[in-house]
Design an enzyme around this catalytic site. Structure first.
Site, PDB file in Angstrom:
ATOM      1  N   TYR A 141       0.806  -1.214   0.000  1.00  0.00           N
ATOM      2  CA  TYR A 141       0.000   0.000   0.000  1.00  0.00           C
ATOM      3  C   TYR A 141       0.843   1.269   0.000  1.00  0.00           C
ATOM      4  O   TYR A 141       0.357   2.327  -0.385  1.00  0.00           O
ATOM      5  CB  TYR A 141      -0.927   0.023   1.229  1.00  0.00           C
ATOM      6  CG  TYR A 141      -2.209  -0.739   1.058  1.00  0.00           C
ATOM      7  CD1 TYR A 141      -2.201  -2.094   0.776  1.00  0.00           C
ATOM      8  CD2 TYR A 141      -3.431  -0.094   1.183  1.00  0.00           C
ATOM      9  CE1 TYR A 141      -3.380  -2.798   0.634  1.00  0.00           C
ATOM     10  CE2 TYR A 141      -4.621  -0.792   1.040  1.00  0.00           C
ATOM     11  CZ  TYR A 141      -4.595  -2.137   0.759  1.00  0.00           C
ATOM     12  OH  TYR A 141      -5.766  -2.824   0.622  1.00  0.00           O
ATOM     13  N   LYS A 191       3.587 -15.435   2.913  1.00  0.00           N
ATOM     14  CA  LYS A 191       3.815 -16.216   1.686  1.00  0.00           C
ATOM     15  C   LYS A 191       5.321 -16.431   1.584  1.00  0.00           C
ATOM     16  O   LYS A 191       5.972 -15.993   0.624  1.00  0.00           O
ATOM     17  CB  LYS A 191       3.229 -15.432   0.490  1.00  0.00           C
ATOM     18  CG  LYS A 191       3.241 -16.169  -0.824  1.00  0.00           C
ATOM     19  CD  LYS A 191       2.216 -17.290  -0.915  1.00  0.00           C
ATOM     20  CE  LYS A 191       2.371 -18.047  -2.222  1.00  0.00           C
ATOM     21  NZ  LYS A 191       1.522 -19.245  -2.302  1.00  0.00           N
ATOM     22  N   ASP A 223      -2.359 -18.722   1.179  1.00  0.00           N
ATOM     23  CA  ASP A 223      -3.335 -19.451   0.344  1.00  0.00           C
ATOM     24  C   ASP A 223      -4.030 -20.553   1.136  1.00  0.00           C
ATOM     25  O   ASP A 223      -5.252 -20.697   1.094  1.00  0.00           O
ATOM     26  CB  ASP A 223      -2.687 -19.984  -0.955  1.00  0.00           C
ATOM     27  CG  ASP A 223      -1.350 -20.676  -0.730  1.00  0.00           C
ATOM     28  OD1 ASP A 223      -0.850 -20.659   0.409  1.00  0.00           O
ATOM     29  OD2 ASP A 223      -0.804 -21.234  -1.702  1.00  0.00           O
ATOM     30  N   ASP A 247      -6.103  -7.324   4.192  1.00  0.00           N
ATOM     31  CA  ASP A 247      -7.253  -6.721   3.516  1.00  0.00           C
ATOM     32  C   ASP A 247      -8.148  -7.818   2.962  1.00  0.00           C
ATOM     33  O   ASP A 247      -9.366  -7.813   3.136  1.00  0.00           O
ATOM     34  CB  ASP A 247      -6.761  -5.794   2.393  1.00  0.00           C
ATOM     35  CG  ASP A 247      -7.915  -5.138   1.664  1.00  0.00           C
ATOM     36  OD1 ASP A 247      -8.855  -4.679   2.345  1.00  0.00           O
ATOM     37  OD2 ASP A 247      -7.894  -5.097   0.423  1.00  0.00           O
ATOM     38  N   ASP A 251     -12.080  -9.512   4.659  1.00  0.00           N
ATOM     39  CA  ASP A 251     -13.374  -9.578   3.962  1.00  0.00           C
ATOM     40  C   ASP A 251     -13.888 -11.012   3.981  1.00  0.00           C
ATOM     41  O   ASP A 251     -15.079 -11.264   4.162  1.00  0.00           O
ATOM     42  CB  ASP A 251     -13.257  -9.104   2.500  1.00  0.00           C
ATOM     43  CG  ASP A 251     -13.585  -7.620   2.352  1.00  0.00           C
ATOM     44  OD1 ASP A 251     -13.321  -6.865   3.324  1.00  0.00           O
ATOM     45  OD2 ASP A 251     -14.107  -7.223   1.297  1.00  0.00           O
TER      46      ASP A 251
HETATM   47  C1  IPM Z   1     -10.389  -1.540   3.980  1.00  0.00           C
HETATM   48  C2  IPM Z   1     -10.651  -0.965   2.621  1.00  0.00           C
HETATM   49  C3  IPM Z   1      -9.501  -0.025   2.273  1.00  0.00           C
HETATM   50  C4  IPM Z   1      -8.229  -0.840   2.221  1.00  0.00           C
HETATM   51  C5  IPM Z   1      -9.677   0.769   0.971  1.00  0.00           C
HETATM   52  C6  IPM Z   1     -11.000   1.507   0.939  1.00  0.00           C
HETATM   53  C7  IPM Z   1      -8.534   1.714   0.753  1.00  0.00           C
HETATM   54  O1  IPM Z   1     -10.802  -1.962   1.682  1.00  0.00           O
HETATM   55  O2  IPM Z   1     -10.307  -0.752   4.957  1.00  0.00           O
HETATM   56  O3  IPM Z   1     -10.276  -2.754   4.109  1.00  0.00           O
HETATM   57  O4  IPM Z   1      -7.926  -1.488   1.211  1.00  0.00           O
HETATM   58  O5  IPM Z   1      -7.512  -0.832   3.213  1.00  0.00           O
HETATM   59 MN    MN Z   2     -10.752  -4.004   2.497  1.00  0.00          MN
END
Ligand code: IPM
Ligand code: MN
Length: 369
Positions: A141, A191, A223, A247, A251
């Site tokens: 990032y 990884k 993975d 990240d 999710d």
């Molecule tokens: C998160 C989001 C952010 C990230 C984006 C919106 C920049 O996906 O907070 O997980 O990738 O960190």
């Molecule tokens: Mn995210």
């Protein structure tokens, strides 16, 4: 002593959910006699519209001066043009970096009443209680170079994954300390079979694990971790990983709990605040949900649970944090649901504002006991 709380409602459903969460925070302040001073500023798309930038220097300065930040979400179709110089997400990335918010804590707890809301089988998700610690200010990032260029008439692009040993060590120590307060199990994800950054990560994880002999520790490749998270999520307590892997895995982990709308997050900094704790930024993990914005249909529980994290991590108000969490659980137990978690027959569908009010009523009742 008065604590400064910076509020960024952001875009889409941000103002609605933060409106409810803020009232919960004000209630906690009132109940405990703690004075809080709230300052608001636009962020993301809203700030682009008003000031031509997703985060003004003034808003950043306010955030730096605060004990904690409460944030909604940023972004939306209006500002989605990838070619645009000003994008809402830049506000988040800049806040994280400038405030040194290196550890992103994303707890995933599956509440019994909501097991049916998960797309996974009940026997897989029942009882899941894990925490992902994502490194937040390094890796892909932020590494330089990160750019597009023209080479021999071809477009190419480069991003750089870079980690110093100190960046790795501090987030690992943070994760080990958290694990020590929980079930004492830590998995570090990397990884290392391919990436040098990951090999350094694994080496340092092993070194730090020697400082925490009371915590059981193992490293996993990202993975296979992605698979284990869905196959046997109950086996995990604390998971720590680098920025990009975190990240993606968070999710995925959110799916265990059924709705993104329920989940909070904390981004913890390097700086200690006037309350004697680390300054932090607290936000629900969901996005701006432009399709339902302004309709009083959003789920405010992720934002309200973020208030519980704020009380706990940045203000040290553990009893109030517990009260908020218990109130949320009881409201769900009583069958109240927002649209995103409207499962099961014996439930009552409520609006965002009604859900917020129910939680506050519960807090008052529980607190009076
Ligand atoms: C998160 C989001 C952010 C990230 C984006 C919106 C920049 O996906 O907070 O997980 O990738 O960190
Ligand atoms: Mn995210």
């Amino acid at each position: 002593m008065s604590y400064k709380i910076q509020v960024f409602k952001g875009d889409g459903i941000g103002p609605e959910v933060i409106g409810e969460a803020l009232q919960v925070l004000k209630l906690a302040a009132r109940r405990s006699g703690v004075v809080m001073e709230f300052r608001e500023a636009p962020l993301g798309g809203h700030s682009i519209d008003l000031h031509g930038t997703p985060l003004t220097d003034e808003a950043l300065k306010q955030a730096q001066e605060s004990e904690a930040i409460l944030l909604g979400a940023v972004g939306g179709p209006k500002w989605d043009n990838p070619k645009s110089e000003q994008r809402p997400e830049q506000a988040l990335l800049r806040l994280r970096k400038e405030l040194g918010l290196f550890a992103n804590v994303r707890p995933v707890r599956v509440i019994k009443e909501l097991v049916a809301a998960s797309p996974l089988k009940a026997e897989v998700v029942t009882g899941v209680d894990l925490m992902v610690i994502r490194e937040l200010t390094g890796g892909l990032y932020y590494g330089k170079p990160s750019e597009r260029r023209q080479v021999n008439g071809q477009r190419e692009a480069v991003d750089t994954c870079l980690y110093s040993e100190e960046e790795i060590r501090r987030v690992l120590r943070f994760a080990f300390e958290l694990a020590r307060e929980r079930r004492r199990r830590l998995v570090s994800v990397d990884k290392a079979n391919v990436l040098s950054c990951s090999r350094l990560w694994r080496e340092i994880a092993l070194e730090v694990s020697a400082e925490f002999k009371d915590v059981s520790f193992e490293s996993q490749l990202v993975d296979s971790m992605a698979m284990h998270l869905l196959r046997r999520p109950r086996d995990f307590d604390v998971i720590v990983t680098e920025n990009m892997f975190g990240d993606i895995l968070t999710d995925e982990a959110a799916l265990l709990a059924g709705s993104l709308g329920l989940l909070p997050s904390a981004s913890i900094g390097t700086e200690f605040n006037n309350a004697g704790f680390r300054m932090g930024l607290f936000e629900p993990i969901h996005g701006t949900a432009p399709d339902i914005a302004g309709r009083d249909e959003a789920n405010p529980l992720g934002a309200i649970m973020s208030v519980a994290l704020l009380l706990e991590y940045s203000l040290g108000m553990h009893a109030e944090a517990e009260l908020v969490r218990n109130a949320v659980e009881l409201v769900l137990r009583d069958g109240y649901r927002t649209r995103d978690i409207n499962v099961g027959p014996a439930t009552t569908l409520v609006s965002c504002s009604a859900m917020g009010r129910l939680v506050r009523e519960r807090i008052e009742l529980l607190g009076a006991e």
